[in-house]
Write a protein that holds these residues in place. Structure first.
Motif, PDB file in Angstrom:
ATOM      1  N   GLU A 188      27.961 -22.239  40.762  1.00  9.02           N
ATOM      2  CA  GLU A 188      28.097 -21.031  39.536  1.00  9.02           C
ATOM      3  C   GLU A 188      27.854 -19.555  40.244  1.00  9.02           C
ATOM      4  O   GLU A 188      26.909 -18.776  40.812  1.00  9.02           O
ATOM      5  N   PHE A 189      29.209 -18.982  39.758  1.00  5.40           N
ATOM      6  CA  PHE A 189      29.284 -17.540  40.682  1.00  5.40           C
ATOM      7  C   PHE A 189      30.211 -16.351  40.035  1.00  5.40           C
ATOM      8  O   PHE A 189      30.934 -17.279  39.749  1.00  5.40           O
ATOM      9  N   SER A 190      29.840 -15.563  39.531  1.00  6.68           N
ATOM     10  CA  SER A 190      30.981 -14.825  39.801  1.00  6.68           C
ATOM     11  C   SER A 190      32.504 -13.819  39.940  1.00  6.68           C
ATOM     12  O   SER A 190      31.740 -14.151  41.703  1.00  6.68           O
ATOM     13  N   ALA A 191      33.306 -13.558  40.144  1.00  7.43           N
ATOM     14  CA  ALA A 191      34.228 -13.863  40.893  1.00  7.43           C
ATOM     15  C   ALA A 191      35.903 -12.169  40.093  1.00  7.43           C
ATOM     16  O   ALA A 191      35.855 -12.656  39.461  1.00  7.43           O
ATOM     17  N   TYR A 192      36.232 -11.704  40.987  1.00  9.99           N
ATOM     18  CA  TYR A 192      36.528 -10.647  40.977  1.00  9.99           C
ATOM     19  C   TYR A 192      37.386 -10.142  41.612  1.00  9.99           C
ATOM     20  O   TYR A 192      37.683 -10.534  42.384  1.00  9.99           O
ATOM     21  N   ALA A 193      38.971 -10.466  40.871  1.00 12.85           N
ATOM     22  CA  ALA A 193      40.606  -9.868  42.067  1.00 12.85           C
ATOM     23  C   ALA A 193      41.002  -8.236  41.743  1.00 12.85           C
ATOM     24  O   ALA A 193      40.844  -7.590  40.587  1.00 12.85           O
ATOM     25  N   HIS A 194      40.301  -7.535  42.854  1.00 11.89           N
ATOM     26  CA  HIS A 194      40.832  -6.348  42.675  1.00 11.89           C
ATOM     27  C   HIS A 194      42.260  -5.779  43.318  1.00 11.89           C
ATOM     28  O   HIS A 194      42.402  -4.962  44.090  1.00 11.89           O
ATOM     29  N   TYR A 195      42.651  -6.127  42.094  1.00  5.39           N
ATOM     30  CA  TYR A 195      44.106  -5.783  42.222  1.00  5.39           C
ATOM     31  C   TYR A 195      44.634  -4.983  41.218  1.00  5.39           C
ATOM     32  O   TYR A 195      44.377  -6.087  40.202  1.00  5.39           O
ATOM     33  N   ASN A 196      45.203  -4.007  40.876  1.00  6.47           N
ATOM     34  CA  ASN A 196      46.459  -3.975  39.977  1.00  6.47           C
ATOM     35  C   ASN A 196      46.859  -4.665  39.294  1.00  6.47           C
ATOM     36  O   ASN A 196      47.819  -5.632  39.560  1.00  6.47           O
ATOM     37  N   ASN A 197      46.944  -5.456  37.793  1.00  8.15           N
ATOM     38  CA  ASN A 197      47.328  -5.634  37.206  1.00  8.15           C
ATOM     39  C   ASN A 197      47.565  -7.254  37.901  1.00  8.15           C
ATOM     40  O   ASN A 197      48.585  -8.002  37.585  1.00  8.15           O
ATOM     41  N   SER A 198      46.431  -7.954  38.354  1.00  7.20           N
ATOM     42  CA  SER A 198      46.102  -8.867  38.797  1.00  7.20           C
ATOM     43  C   SER A 198      44.735  -8.992  38.488  1.00  7.20           C
ATOM     44  O   SER A 198      43.395  -9.490  39.369  1.00  7.20           O
ATOM     45  N   ASP A 199      44.166 -10.122  37.068  1.00  3.84           N
ATOM     46  CA  ASP A 199      43.335 -10.745  37.092  1.00  3.84           C
ATOM     47  C   ASP A 199      42.911 -12.328  37.294  1.00  3.84           C
ATOM     48  O   ASP A 199      44.573 -13.268  36.846  1.00  3.84           O
ATOM     49  N   GLU A 205      29.655 -11.825  42.607  1.00  4.02           N
ATOM     50  CA  GLU A 205      29.302 -12.246  43.415  1.00  4.02           C
ATOM     51  C   GLU A 205      30.507 -12.354  44.580  1.00  4.02           C
ATOM     52  O   GLU A 205      30.046 -12.399  45.391  1.00  4.02           O
ATOM     53  N   MET A 206      31.725 -12.393  44.385  1.00  5.26           N
ATOM     54  CA  MET A 206      33.064 -12.846  45.266  1.00  5.26           C
ATOM     55  C   MET A 206      34.035 -11.616  44.515  1.00  5.26           C
ATOM     56  O   MET A 206      34.098 -11.713  43.777  1.00  5.26           O
ATOM     57  N   ILE A 207      34.945 -11.173  45.911  1.00  3.47           N
ATOM     58  CA  ILE A 207      35.772  -9.797  45.437  1.00  3.47           C
ATOM     59  C   ILE A 207      36.660 -10.556  45.989  1.00  3.47           C
ATOM     60  O   ILE A 207      36.488 -10.812  46.789  1.00  3.47           O
ATOM     61  N   TRP A 208      37.793 -10.140  45.445  1.00  2.00           N
ATOM     62  CA  TRP A 208      39.428 -10.689  46.569  1.00  2.00           C
ATOM     63  C   TRP A 208      40.024  -9.107  46.324  1.00  2.00           C
ATOM     64  O   TRP A 208      40.547  -9.059  45.284  1.00  2.00           O
ATOM     65  N   THR A 209      39.929 -10.113  47.368  1.00  2.00           N
ATOM     66  CA  THR A 209      41.176  -7.987  47.805  1.00  2.00           C
ATOM     67  C   THR A 209      41.461  -7.229  48.844  1.00  2.00           C
ATOM     68  O   THR A 209      41.529  -8.565  49.615  1.00  2.00           O
ATOM     69  N   ASP A 210      42.612  -6.773  49.248  1.00  2.00           N
ATOM     70  CA  ASP A 210      43.031  -6.455  50.395  1.00  2.00           C
ATOM     71  C   ASP A 210      42.408  -6.481  51.377  1.00  2.00           C
ATOM     72  O   ASP A 210      41.444  -6.251  51.786  1.00  2.00           O
ATOM     73  N   ARG A 211      42.571  -6.696  52.941  1.00  2.00           N
ATOM     74  CA  ARG A 211      41.315  -6.796  53.951  1.00  2.00           C
ATOM     75  C   ARG A 211      41.503  -5.030  53.874  1.00  2.00           C
ATOM     76  O   ARG A 211      42.149  -4.840  54.162  1.00  2.00           O
ATOM     77  N   ASN A 212      40.275  -5.227  54.565  1.00  2.00           N
ATOM     78  CA  ASN A 212      39.580  -3.501  54.920  1.00  2.00           C
ATOM     79  C   ASN A 212      40.008  -2.777  53.463  1.00  2.00           C
ATOM     80  O   ASN A 212      40.113  -1.235  53.360  1.00  2.00           O
ATOM     81  N   ALA A 263      41.413 -10.600  51.189  1.00  2.00           N
ATOM     82  CA  ALA A 263      40.144 -11.698  52.093  1.00  2.00           C
ATOM     83  C   ALA A 263      39.290 -11.798  50.736  1.00  2.00           C
ATOM     84  O   ALA A 263      39.010 -10.761  49.728  1.00  2.00           O
ATOM     85  N   ALA A 264      38.582 -12.808  50.813  1.00  2.00           N
ATOM     86  CA  ALA A 264      37.201 -13.020  49.709  1.00  2.00           C
ATOM     87  C   ALA A 264      36.110 -12.045  50.600  1.00  2.00           C
ATOM     88  O   ALA A 264      35.916 -12.432  51.818  1.00  2.00           O
ATOM     89  N   TYR A 265      35.428 -11.494  49.968  1.00  2.00           N
ATOM     90  CA  TYR A 265      34.286 -10.565  50.216  1.00  2.00           C
ATOM     91  C   TYR A 265      33.266 -11.337  49.262  1.00  2.00           C
ATOM     92  O   TYR A 265      33.605 -11.776  47.952  1.00  2.00           O
ATOM     93  N   ILE A 266      31.838 -11.656  49.862  1.00  2.00           N
ATOM     94  CA  ILE A 266      30.536 -11.611  49.261  1.00  2.00           C
ATOM     95  C   ILE A 266      29.923 -11.112  49.132  1.00  2.00           C
ATOM     96  O   ILE A 266      29.478 -10.217  50.284  1.00  2.00           O
ATOM     97  N   THR A 267      29.581 -10.539  47.701  1.00  2.00           N
ATOM     98  CA  THR A 267      28.386  -9.409  47.996  1.00  2.00           C
ATOM     99  C   THR A 267      27.051  -9.564  47.903  1.00  2.00           C
ATOM    100  O   THR A 267      26.221 -10.759  47.542  1.00  2.00           O
ATOM    101  N   THR A 268      26.261  -8.517  48.107  1.00  2.00           N
ATOM    102  CA  THR A 268      24.624  -8.658  48.085  1.00  2.00           C
ATOM    103  C   THR A 268      24.045  -8.968  46.610  1.00  2.00           C
ATOM    104  O   THR A 268      23.253  -9.024  46.566  1.00  2.00           O
ATOM    105  N   ALA A 269      25.123  -8.893  45.793  1.00  2.00           N
ATOM    106  CA  ALA A 269      24.631  -9.819  44.352  1.00  2.00           C
ATOM    107  C   ALA A 269      24.665 -11.477  44.242  1.00  2.00           C
ATOM    108  O   ALA A 269      24.062 -11.441  43.033  1.00  2.00           O
ATOM    109  N   ALA A 270      25.047 -11.967  44.892  1.00  2.00           N
ATOM    110  CA  ALA A 270      25.616 -13.129  44.909  1.00  2.00           C
ATOM    111  C   ALA A 270      23.338 -14.214  45.226  1.00  2.00           C
ATOM    112  O   ALA A 270      23.014 -13.457  46.172  1.00  2.00           O
TER     113      ALA A 270
END
Length: 565
Positions: free
Chosen positions: A71-82, A127-134, A376-383
């Motif tokens: 089980e983990f949390s995920a967030y899409a970091h894009y405007n108008n995209s949840d 725990e995971m963030i999905w957004t543009d590379r870099n 890309a997907a990033y994993i944070t230290t909150a994981a």
């Protein structure tokens, strides 16, 4: 281009983008599912890898999907995209019920910058963030030590490393470590940018030639004359992202690329240097054409403020004559079956990219792609268990993971693998069900291996008559993939947001979009030139030239790494 989400989404393209791939190996057509940890060789890389054995697997304490709950949390970091609720998607339902996976989707409801800033300030990161590379925000998290490096997992869960090969090293941070899992990575051309045409309207207007910018203008005029305000002649998707207007830009120059307009570049290469977009003759000519379309109301007048849902509604109801964007196949592919229910001769089709008269139509590229896809997907230290999340992402791009996302659980629409690692399609394969599965899964295709899923999906389609093939697939094979350009050399051109160049970039981006919108709404060609002249001076005043110098150096470094110098 993204923006696909691809896919897909990604694109992306995003995104019922028929771009994805995988890396797991399989048993040869014996009807048994392959071990999701093993790998299949990419045919496109045989020349380099044909004598190599799949990487040895470290089975010590290896995390295996389904053996225990994840089980983990995920967030899409894009405007108008949840992200939607995960269990509401076919892949989410399957993983929840069969693999003990639960993903808690975090929504921002349109306030993405504020949402992530608040989470960063409170140190309550997903725990995971999905957004543009870099993405600049990811660079901030990296600098703050809030991202997990993947290096120790790459051999243990080998899909990403095997399919990406040495190209993966270009995604490493300055400390030499890898912090991102690219989406839609591929060695093959892919993408969905281009022009979609309303078939019913086209036939009612006599099927006129639609090849050049002159043809397009004449056609849009005819649409407006016949249908008035009931039909939008040219729908450019979201103009604030430059979407379909960026596609139009590419029509005015051989090799002119949509990527030149993106935040990660904002420049045109010339004689080994990156130069101002606003002084580029091709860009200026394109802006004059676009401004003419806009002031004659041949383009959506709300193009700069409409939402994704508003665009989708117009496409779904057939209220657009020509629809262009970075991934118009996503919406048009969803609308196609609905429109032909009541009118078998209705729906949409794609055309070869529009070009300015006199240019070589085969050197026009409405879209671009990189070996690393769009995001890309990033994993944070909150994981709580970062290795488990990485293993999950790697499984997502395995043969089993990719096939479940695209065709559903093994059994009905696919069963086992052939000698090339592609899925076997039994007689129970249901094209309509598969199309529905892909559409519903597209918003949660966090990571995908394009090199695998493209040929896998086309294996079934290739034996069907053209008109019976999946709508997206047939145009990807014949129109979009052959007309996308590889821009891997332009990746990683975003400076540290806290650096002098990073601060300049933020200011340049804000002003560039303002200048761009003004030039689209200009009342004459002369006004377009005036706006762009003044705009370039204003950007230079912000330090635009210093940013271009920094990006030129990084670009040249990329070329060296790619042995292109």
């Amino acid at each position: 281009m993204r923006k696909m989400r691809k896919p897909l989404l990604v694109m992306v393209s995003l995104f019922l983008v028929l771009v994805t791939a995988l890396a797991g190996c399989s048993k040869s057509g014996d009807g048994n599912t392959s071990n999701p940890g093993t790998t299949v060789k990419n045919e496109e890389k045989k020349e380099n890898n044909e004598n190599k054995e799949p990487p040895a697997e470290n089975t010590d304490s290896k995390w295996v999907l389904g053996e225990k709950p994840l089980e983990f949390s995920a967030y899409a970091h894009y405007n108008n995209s949840d992200f939607p609720k995960y269990e509401s998607t076919p892949i989410g339902k399957y993983l929840s019920e069969e693999k003990q996976v639960k993903i808690n989707m975090i929504a921002a409801a349109g306030a993405h910058s504020q949402k992530l800033s608040a989470m960063m300030a409170s140190d309550e990161l997903p725990e995971m963030i999905w957004t543009d590379r870099n993405h600049p925000d990811m660079e901030r998290l990296l600098k703050a030590g809030k991202l997990v490096a993947f290096d120790e997992y790459l051999d243990k869960y080998p899909n990403l490393k095997t399919w990406m090969g040495d190209d993966l090293n270009m995604l490493r941070a300055e400390d030499g470590k890898l912090y991102m899992f690219p989406n839609w990575y591929s060695a093959n051309p892919f993408g969905n940018a281009g022009y979609v045409v309303n078939k019913k309207i086209y036939e009612e207007l006599g099927k006129p030639k639609l090849e050049t910018t002159d043809d397009l203008y004449d056609y849009l005029v005819k649409v407006k004359a016949k249908y008035g305000d009931s039909i939008i002649p040219f729908e450019p998707h979201r103009a604030q992202d430059m979407q379909g207007l960026g596609v139009l830009y590419t029509a005015f120059g051989e090799g002119a690329l949509y990527t030149y307009l993106n935040s990660g570049l904002r420049a045109v290469p010339k004689d080994g240097k990156l130069t101002s977009v606003l002084t580029d003759p091709v860009f200026r000519e394109a802006q004059k054409y676009i401004a003419k379309l806009y002031r004659e109301k041949l383009i959506s007048q709300d193009a700069f403020n409409q939402t994704e849902d508003q665009v989708l509604e117009k496409v779904m109801t057939g209220r657009v004559a020509v629809f262009a964007g970075s991934s118009p196949t996503t919406f048009a592919g969803e609308a196609q079956p609905e429109l032909i229910k009541n009118d078998p001769n209705g729906g949409y089709f794609m055309i070869w990219p529009i070009h300015k008269p006199g240019l070589d139509k085969n050197k026009i590229y409405p879209g671009t792609y990189t070996s690393f896809g769009w995001n890309a997907a990033y994993i944070t230290t909150a994981a709580k268990d970062p290795e488990a999340i990485f293993a999950f992402l790697d499984w997502y791009t395995s043969p089993e993971g990719m096939n479940v996302q695209f065709f559903g659980p093994e059994g009905k629409n696919w069963k086992g693998f052939d000698e090339e690692g592609k899925p076997n399609f039994p007689e129970t394969y249901d094209p309509k069900e598969v199309a529905e599965i892909q559409t519903k899964n597209e918003p949660v295709m966090f990571v995908g291996n394009t090199s695998y899923i493209d040929p896998a999906k086309y294996k079934y389609m290739a034996k069907l008559p053209f008109e019976e093939q999946d709508w997206r697939t047939r145009y990807q094979q014949t129109i979009t993939w052959p007309t996308q350009y590889n821009v891997t050399e332009f990746i990683n051109l975003n400076p540290d947001p806290e650096s002098e160049e990073g601060v300049i970039q933020t200011s340049v981006d804000e002003m560039f979009l303002e200048i761009y919108a003004k030039s689209v709404m200009a009342g004459s060609d002369e006004e377009v030139d005036q706006i762009l002249d003044q705009g370039n001076k204003d950007l230079v005043g912000l330090g635009y030239e210093k940013l271009l110098e920094w990006r030129t150096a990084k670009w040249q470094d990329n070329l060296t790494k790619m042995n292109k110098k």
